[in-house]
Design an enzyme around this catalytic site. Structure first.
Site, short mmCIF file in Angstrom:
data_model
loop_
_atom_site.label_atom_id
_atom_site.label_comp_id
_atom_site.label_asym_id
_atom_site.label_seq_id
_atom_site.Cartn_x
_atom_site.Cartn_y
_atom_site.Cartn_z
N THR A 74 6.11 -4.41 -3.50
CA THR A 74 5.85 -4.81 -4.94
C THR A 74 6.10 -3.86 -5.85
OG1 THR A 74 4.01 -6.31 -4.05
CG2 THR A 74 3.98 -5.53 -6.54
N ASP A 75 7.23 -4.23 -6.92
CA ASP A 75 7.44 -3.23 -7.71
C ASP A 75 7.35 -3.73 -9.30
OD1 ASP A 75 8.86 -1.37 -9.54
OD2 ASP A 75 10.49 -1.41 -8.52
N PHE A 76 6.32 -3.24 -10.02
CA PHE A 76 5.84 -3.48 -11.17
C PHE A 76 6.91 -2.76 -12.48
CE2 PHE A 76 2.22 -3.95 -8.66
CZ PHE A 76 1.51 -5.36 -8.92
N GLY A 77 8.03 -2.42 -11.84
CA GLY A 77 8.74 -1.72 -12.78
C GLY A 77 8.65 -0.18 -13.07
N GLY A 86 8.72 1.49 -10.03
CA GLY A 86 9.31 2.29 -8.87
C GLY A 86 8.63 2.03 -7.62
#
Length: 234
Positions: A175-178, A180
Site C-alpha cells: 500500500t502506497d499513499f503517496g 513511498g
C-alpha cells in the site's frame, strides 16, 4: 415495540472489563520470523503428526503458544487456551458479494500446560487445524441462528489464554499513499492486553512480524528463552 434480541444487563460486566484493562501494565515487542524459519516450523509440525495438512501459520502459532506458556511458568495441570478468529466470508455462501463489513467468528483450542510442553509443536498445531476445519458454513449459520436466543459477547481472556488478531495475509507493504513504500507496519496502541498477538506481514515476502503483548516479566523471560530466540530473525 418488538425487540427480537433482548440482551440482559448482566450479560456483560463493563466495569470488570475496564478493570482488566488497567489492572496491570503490559509491554509489547516485535518478533520477526523469516520465510525459511516458518517453513522449518511447518515441516517439523507436520512430521511430528505424520500429515501434510498443518499450515505455516498454524505451526507458527503453536510455536509461539508453547513459548509463552513455558515462560509463564504454568502448573502442569493448569488449563491454557488459544483463541483464534476465523474468517466467515469464504465459508458462508449466503453472504452477499457486496457485503464489506467484518465477517468473523472466534473459537479456541484448550490444552493442559503439561500436554502443551510435552507434545511438541505438532499436536497443538494439529488441534488448531482441526478446530479451524470444523468452522464450516453450516456451523457458522447454526451459530447465527441460535445466538439471539442466548446472546453472548467476547470478553477479555484471563492469564491462561492467548488471542490472535490480524493476519499476515494483508499486503500492508503493498500500500502506497503517496509517501513511498512503508518502512514498518505496527498495529497501534488500542486493544492491547496480556496475551494478545498481532500478526503482520513482514517486509520480506513470506516473513511474518508478530507483535507480542504480555506482562513485563513474561516478555523478558521469552526474550531470554534460547529455544524461542533461535527462531527469531533480527
Amino acid at each position: 415495540m418488538d425487540i427480537p434480541i433482548r440482551i440482559s444487563r448482566s450479560c456483560i460486566d463493563v466495569n470488570q472489563c475496564k478493570d482488566d484493562f488497567i489492572q496491570r501494565r503490559t509491554l509489547e515487542r516485535i518478533f520477526h520470523f523469516s520465510k525459511e524459519t516458518i517453513a522449518e516450523l511447518k515441516a517439523k509440525a507436520n512430521t511430528e503428526i505424520g500429515t501434510d495438512k498443518i499450515s505455516s501459520l498454524q505451526a507458527l502459532l503453536s510455536h509461539i503458544w508453547r513459548s509463552v506458556i513455558r515462560n509463564r511458568s504454568f502448573e502442569p495441570n493448569e488449563d491454557t487456551k488459544y483463541r483464534i478468529v476465523v474468517g466467515a466470508r469464504q465459508r458462508c455462501r449466503e453472504l452477499p458479494e457486496n457485503y464489506f463489513g467484518n465477517a468473523i467468528l472466534d473459537t479456541f483450542v484448550a490444552m493442559k500446560s503439561k500436554e502443551l510442553m510435552e507434545q511438541g509443536i505438532g499436536n497443538p498445531a494439529w488441534r488448531l487445524n482441526r478446530k479451524i476445519a470444523a468452522m464450516t458454513g453450516e456451523s457458522l449459520k447454526k451459530y447465527l441462528e441460535t445466538w439471539p436466543a442466548s446472546p453472548e459477547f467476547i470478553t477479555l481472556p484471563g492469564g491462561d489464554a492467548l488471542v490472535k488478531t490480524s493476519s499476515p495475509r494483508f499486503d500492508m507493504y503493498g500500500t502506497d499513499f503517496g509517501w513511498g513504500k512503508p518502512v514498518a507496519v505496527r498495529s497501534g496502541p488500542s486493544n492491547k492486553f496480556d496475551g494478545v498477538l498481532t500478526l503482520l506481514c513482514g517486509a520480506e515476502a513470506g516473513s511474518v512480524d508478530v507483535e507480542v503483548c504480555l506482562f513485563p516479566e513474561t516478555l523478558e523471560a521469552i526474550a531470554n528463552d534460547q529455544e524461542f530466540i533461535d527462531t527469531v530473525t533480527n
